[in-house]
Design a protein around this motif. Structure first.
Motif, PDB file in Angstrom:
ATOM      1  N   ILE A  41       0.874  -1.178   0.000  1.00 56.14           N
ATOM      2  CA  ILE A  41       0.000   0.000   0.000  1.00 56.14           C
ATOM      3  C   ILE A  41       0.908   1.225   0.000  1.00 56.14           C
ATOM      4  O   ILE A  41       1.404   1.643   1.041  1.00 56.14           O
ATOM      5  N   LEU A  42       1.153   1.734  -1.197  1.00 55.74           N
ATOM      6  CA  LEU A  42       2.047   2.878  -1.321  1.00 55.74           C
ATOM      7  C   LEU A  42       1.750   3.638  -2.594  1.00 55.74           C
ATOM      8  O   LEU A  42       1.142   3.105  -3.523  1.00 55.74           O
ATOM      9  N   ILE A  43       2.171   4.890  -2.613  1.00 57.71           N
ATOM     10  CA  ILE A  43       2.085   5.703  -3.825  1.00 57.71           C
ATOM     11  C   ILE A  43       3.384   6.478  -3.999  1.00 57.71           C
ATOM     12  O   ILE A  43       4.110   6.731  -3.046  1.00 57.71           O
ATOM     13  N   ASP A  44       3.626   6.830  -5.227  1.00 54.75           N
ATOM     14  CA  ASP A  44       4.791   7.617  -5.613  1.00 54.75           C
ATOM     15  C   ASP A  44       4.241   8.793  -6.423  1.00 54.75           C
ATOM     16  O   ASP A  44       3.621   8.581  -7.460  1.00 54.75           O
ATOM     17  N   ILE A  45       4.421  10.005  -5.925  1.00 53.63           N
ATOM     18  CA  ILE A  45       3.946  11.166  -6.692  1.00 53.63           C
ATOM     19  C   ILE A  45       5.104  11.879  -7.387  1.00 53.63           C
ATOM     20  O   ILE A  45       4.979  13.032  -7.799  1.00 53.63           O
ATOM     21  N   ASP A  46       6.198  11.178  -7.500  1.00 49.64           N
ATOM     22  CA  ASP A  46       7.364  11.654  -8.229  1.00 49.64           C
ATOM     23  C   ASP A  46       7.792  13.028  -7.692  1.00 49.64           C
ATOM     24  O   ASP A  46       7.930  13.189  -6.484  1.00 49.64           O
ATOM     25  N   LYS A  47       7.961  14.003  -8.556  1.00 48.04           N
ATOM     26  CA  LYS A  47       8.499  15.306  -8.149  1.00 48.04           C
ATOM     27  C   LYS A  47       7.408  16.351  -7.914  1.00 48.04           C
ATOM     28  O   LYS A  47       7.700  17.527  -7.747  1.00 48.04           O
ATOM     29  N   MET A  48       6.165  15.949  -7.872  1.00 47.22           N
ATOM     30  CA  MET A  48       5.056  16.902  -7.772  1.00 47.22           C
ATOM     31  C   MET A  48       4.714  17.305  -6.338  1.00 47.22           C
ATOM     32  O   MET A  48       3.782  18.071  -6.110  1.00 47.22           O
ATOM     33  N   TRP A  49       5.469  16.870  -5.362  1.00 47.11           N
ATOM     34  CA  TRP A  49       5.130  17.105  -3.955  1.00 47.11           C
ATOM     35  C   TRP A  49       5.119  18.586  -3.570  1.00 47.11           C
ATOM     36  O   TRP A  49       4.214  19.040  -2.884  1.00 47.11           O
ATOM     37  N   ASP A  50       6.105  19.355  -3.990  1.00 51.05           N
ATOM     38  CA  ASP A  50       6.185  20.761  -3.592  1.00 51.05           C
ATOM     39  C   ASP A  50       5.055  21.567  -4.234  1.00 51.05           C
ATOM     40  O   ASP A  50       4.387  22.366  -3.566  1.00 51.05           O
ATOM     41  N   VAL A  51       4.804  21.346  -5.507  1.00 54.13           N
ATOM     42  CA  VAL A  51       3.742  22.082  -6.181  1.00 54.13           C
ATOM     43  C   VAL A  51       2.372  21.632  -5.666  1.00 54.13           C
ATOM     44  O   VAL A  51       1.439  22.439  -5.602  1.00 54.13           O
TER      45      VAL A  51
END
Length: 168
Positions: A41-51
């Motif tokens: 149970i996991l997700i990866d939002i790549d580099k979109m975390w700051d925005v």
């Protein structure tokens, strides 16, 4: 390669291990890596975390905001100190508030006001805000990251679990 945000289910015993290892960086990083293999149970939002933080709150991740469930969804509640990578956790007591805030947030409305220039002025990561021709693709990535995050926190709430956040 850049700073990629990952979110994973953290059972109570895993949370206790994180707390016990909080000042042992190598063991902590090994635990976080091994956890990915243990729980699916996991997700990866790549580099979109700051925005994503910026679009949801109007503030970058480097600006401190206390008790904001939308910010906590992305950055976790309790960041670990003295660790070279960003690692934070969110205990189950905050998951319901985070899940509710995500459910109530109108991402479509927020993206109507989205501005690449505002992202550039806020010095958000990653530094892609001069690529105006990619604005629609970036907005789609933000929307997808948000939808995945909403589903993830709903699932964590149903499991009465905790969350481990890593940004490295």
């Amino acid at each position: 390669m850049g700073m990629i945000a990952n979110y994973q289910y953290l059972p109570d015993n895993g949370l206790e291990q994180i707390k016990a290892l909080s000042n042992q960086e190598d063991d902590l990083l090994d635990f976080a890596e091994d956890s990915v293999d243990t729980h699916d149970i996991l997700i990866d939002i790549d580099k979109m975390w700051d925005v994503l933080v910026f679009v949801m709150t109007g503030f970058s991740s480097s600006e401190f905001m206390d008790d904001d469930p939308l910010r906590e969804a992305v950055l976790g509640v309790t960041p670990l100190e003295d660790v070279s990578e960003y690692i934070a956790y969110t205990e189950k007591s905050r998951i319901a508030a985070i899940s509710q805030a995500l459910e109530e947030f109108d991402m479509d409305k927020a993206l109507k006001d989205f501005s690449m220039e505002a992202c550039k002025k806020a010095d958000l990561y990653p530094n892609i805000w001069d690529y105006l021709e990619e604005e629609e693709e970036i907005k789609d990535e933000i929307r997808i990251s948000f939808v995945n995050m909403k589903k993830f926190y709903k699932q964590i709430l149903e499991l009465n679990g905790n969350v481990l956040v890593t940004i490295c």
